[in-house]
Design a protein around this motif. Structure first.
Motif, PDB file in Angstrom:
ATOM      1  N   THR A  41      -8.143  -3.508 -10.930  1.00  0.00           N
ATOM      2  CA  THR A  41      -8.037  -2.065 -11.129  1.00  0.00           C
ATOM      3  C   THR A  41      -6.917  -1.495 -10.263  1.00  0.00           C
ATOM      4  O   THR A  41      -6.365  -2.184  -9.414  1.00  0.00           O
ATOM      5  N   LEU A  42      -6.601  -0.240 -10.479  1.00  0.00           N
ATOM      6  CA  LEU A  42      -5.552   0.425  -9.715  1.00  0.00           C
ATOM      7  C   LEU A  42      -6.154   1.122  -8.509  1.00  0.00           C
ATOM      8  O   LEU A  42      -7.260   1.646  -8.570  1.00  0.00           O
ATOM      9  N   SER A  43      -5.417   1.127  -7.407  1.00  0.00           N
ATOM     10  CA  SER A  43      -5.843   1.821  -6.191  1.00  0.00           C
ATOM     11  C   SER A  43      -4.703   2.686  -5.698  1.00  0.00           C
ATOM     12  O   SER A  43      -3.538   2.343  -5.837  1.00  0.00           O
ATOM     13  N   LEU A  44      -5.072   3.787  -5.099  1.00  0.00           N
ATOM     14  CA  LEU A  44      -4.091   4.690  -4.521  1.00  0.00           C
ATOM     15  C   LEU A  44      -4.515   4.956  -3.087  1.00  0.00           C
ATOM     16  O   LEU A  44      -5.601   5.472  -2.834  1.00  0.00           O
ATOM     17  N   MET A  45      -3.678   4.520  -2.130  1.00  0.00           N
ATOM     18  CA  MET A  45      -3.963   4.735  -0.710  1.00  0.00           C
ATOM     19  C   MET A  45      -3.052   5.840  -0.202  1.00  0.00           C
ATOM     20  O   MET A  45      -1.839   5.759  -0.351  1.00  0.00           O
ATOM     21  N   ALA A  57      -2.321  -2.957   3.213  1.00  0.00           N
ATOM     22  CA  ALA A  57      -2.044  -3.297   1.816  1.00  0.00           C
ATOM     23  C   ALA A  57      -1.337  -4.646   1.703  1.00  0.00           C
ATOM     24  O   ALA A  57      -1.717  -5.490   0.882  1.00  0.00           O
ATOM     25  N   LEU A  58      -0.320  -4.868   2.517  1.00  0.00           N
ATOM     26  CA  LEU A  58       0.430  -6.116   2.429  1.00  0.00           C
ATOM     27  C   LEU A  58      -0.410  -7.318   2.845  1.00  0.00           C
ATOM     28  O   LEU A  58      -0.365  -8.375   2.217  1.00  0.00           O
ATOM     29  N   THR A  59      -1.200  -7.144   3.891  1.00  0.00           N
ATOM     30  CA  THR A  59      -2.048  -8.246   4.352  1.00  0.00           C
ATOM     31  C   THR A  59      -3.108  -8.585   3.310  1.00  0.00           C
ATOM     32  O   THR A  59      -3.347  -9.758   3.014  1.00  0.00           O
ATOM     33  N   THR A  60      -3.734  -7.568   2.737  1.00  0.00           N
ATOM     34  CA  THR A  60      -4.749  -7.806   1.714  1.00  0.00           C
ATOM     35  C   THR A  60      -4.127  -8.438   0.478  1.00  0.00           C
ATOM     36  O   THR A  60      -4.699  -9.360  -0.116  1.00  0.00           O
ATOM     37  N   ILE A  68       4.428  -8.848  -3.728  1.00  0.00           N
ATOM     38  CA  ILE A  68       4.497  -7.495  -3.198  1.00  0.00           C
ATOM     39  C   ILE A  68       5.832  -6.876  -3.583  1.00  0.00           C
ATOM     40  O   ILE A  68       6.885  -7.488  -3.423  1.00  0.00           O
ATOM     41  N   ARG A  69       5.766  -5.663  -4.102  1.00  0.00           N
ATOM     42  CA  ARG A  69       6.972  -4.919  -4.448  1.00  0.00           C
ATOM     43  C   ARG A  69       6.911  -3.585  -3.732  1.00  0.00           C
ATOM     44  O   ARG A  69       5.927  -2.866  -3.849  1.00  0.00           O
ATOM     45  N   CYS A  70       7.918  -3.281  -2.974  1.00  0.00           N
ATOM     46  CA  CYS A  70       7.961  -2.051  -2.203  1.00  0.00           C
ATOM     47  C   CYS A  70       9.074  -1.151  -2.730  1.00  0.00           C
ATOM     48  O   CYS A  70      10.195  -1.610  -2.936  1.00  0.00           O
ATOM     49  N   ILE A  71       8.744   0.111  -2.973  1.00  0.00           N
ATOM     50  CA  ILE A  71       9.773   1.103  -3.296  1.00  0.00           C
ATOM     51  C   ILE A  71      10.046   1.836  -1.989  1.00  0.00           C
ATOM     52  O   ILE A  71       9.182   2.554  -1.478  1.00  0.00           O
ATOM     53  N   LEU A  99       1.388  -6.151  -6.192  1.00  0.00           N
ATOM     54  CA  LEU A  99       0.956  -4.952  -5.495  1.00  0.00           C
ATOM     55  C   LEU A  99       2.200  -4.090  -5.293  1.00  0.00           C
ATOM     56  O   LEU A  99       3.198  -4.557  -4.757  1.00  0.00           O
ATOM     57  N   LEU A 100       2.142  -2.852  -5.743  1.00  0.00           N
ATOM     58  CA  LEU A 100       3.257  -1.926  -5.599  1.00  0.00           C
ATOM     59  C   LEU A 100       2.965  -0.987  -4.443  1.00  0.00           C
ATOM     60  O   LEU A 100       1.939  -0.312  -4.425  1.00  0.00           O
TER      61      LEU A 100
END
Length: 128
Positions: A41-45, A57-60, A68-71, A99-100
């Motif tokens: 599912t999608l999550s918004l932190m 987020a990155l560790t999980t 992992i993709r970072c903007i 994971l974005l």
């Protein structure tokens, strides 16, 4: 559950040579994100700079073998829609889940595109 997530995180951190020190609230956030990743599912932190969202987020994500993709923040001069489109294409084209992570600092004008994608699973102007 929290113990399972902490065990995965601890194993990942030991492999990278880092001792894991985790606070109860951080562990709960990792568990919530972990559950979201396992369910697909999608999550918004949300949170202010320096609150630890990126590290959690990155560790999980690494504990679940996500790429992992970072903007990055807008100070880099990148166009948000171009970066968002590229990230969505990357996420939809590979066998590895992505994971974005969107850095702070973007103008509120980017929120409609993000929210539309979260609610619909696609975007009419970003993805053909």
């Amino acid at each position: 559950s929290v113990p399972v997530v902490l065990k995965k995180l601890s194993h990942h951190m030991k492999e990278s040579g880092v001792d894991l020190v985790c606070y109860a609230r951080a562990a709960k956030h990792c568990a919530r994100l972990s559950r979201s990743l396992m369910l697909g599912t999608l999550s918004l932190m949300l949170g202010p700079n320096g609150s630890g969202r990126k590290v959690l987020a990155l560790t999980t994500a690494r504990a679940h073998n996500y790429s992992i993709r970072c903007i990055p923040s807008p100070t880099t001069g990148l166009n948000f829609n171009d970066e968002f489109r590229s990230a969505l294409i990357e996420a939809g084209s590979g066998n590895t889940p992505v994971l974005l992570f969107i850095e702070n600092g973007w103008d509120l004008s980017v929120l409609p595109d993000i929210m539309y994608f979260i609610s619909e699973g696609s975007h009419p102007t970003l993805i053909d």
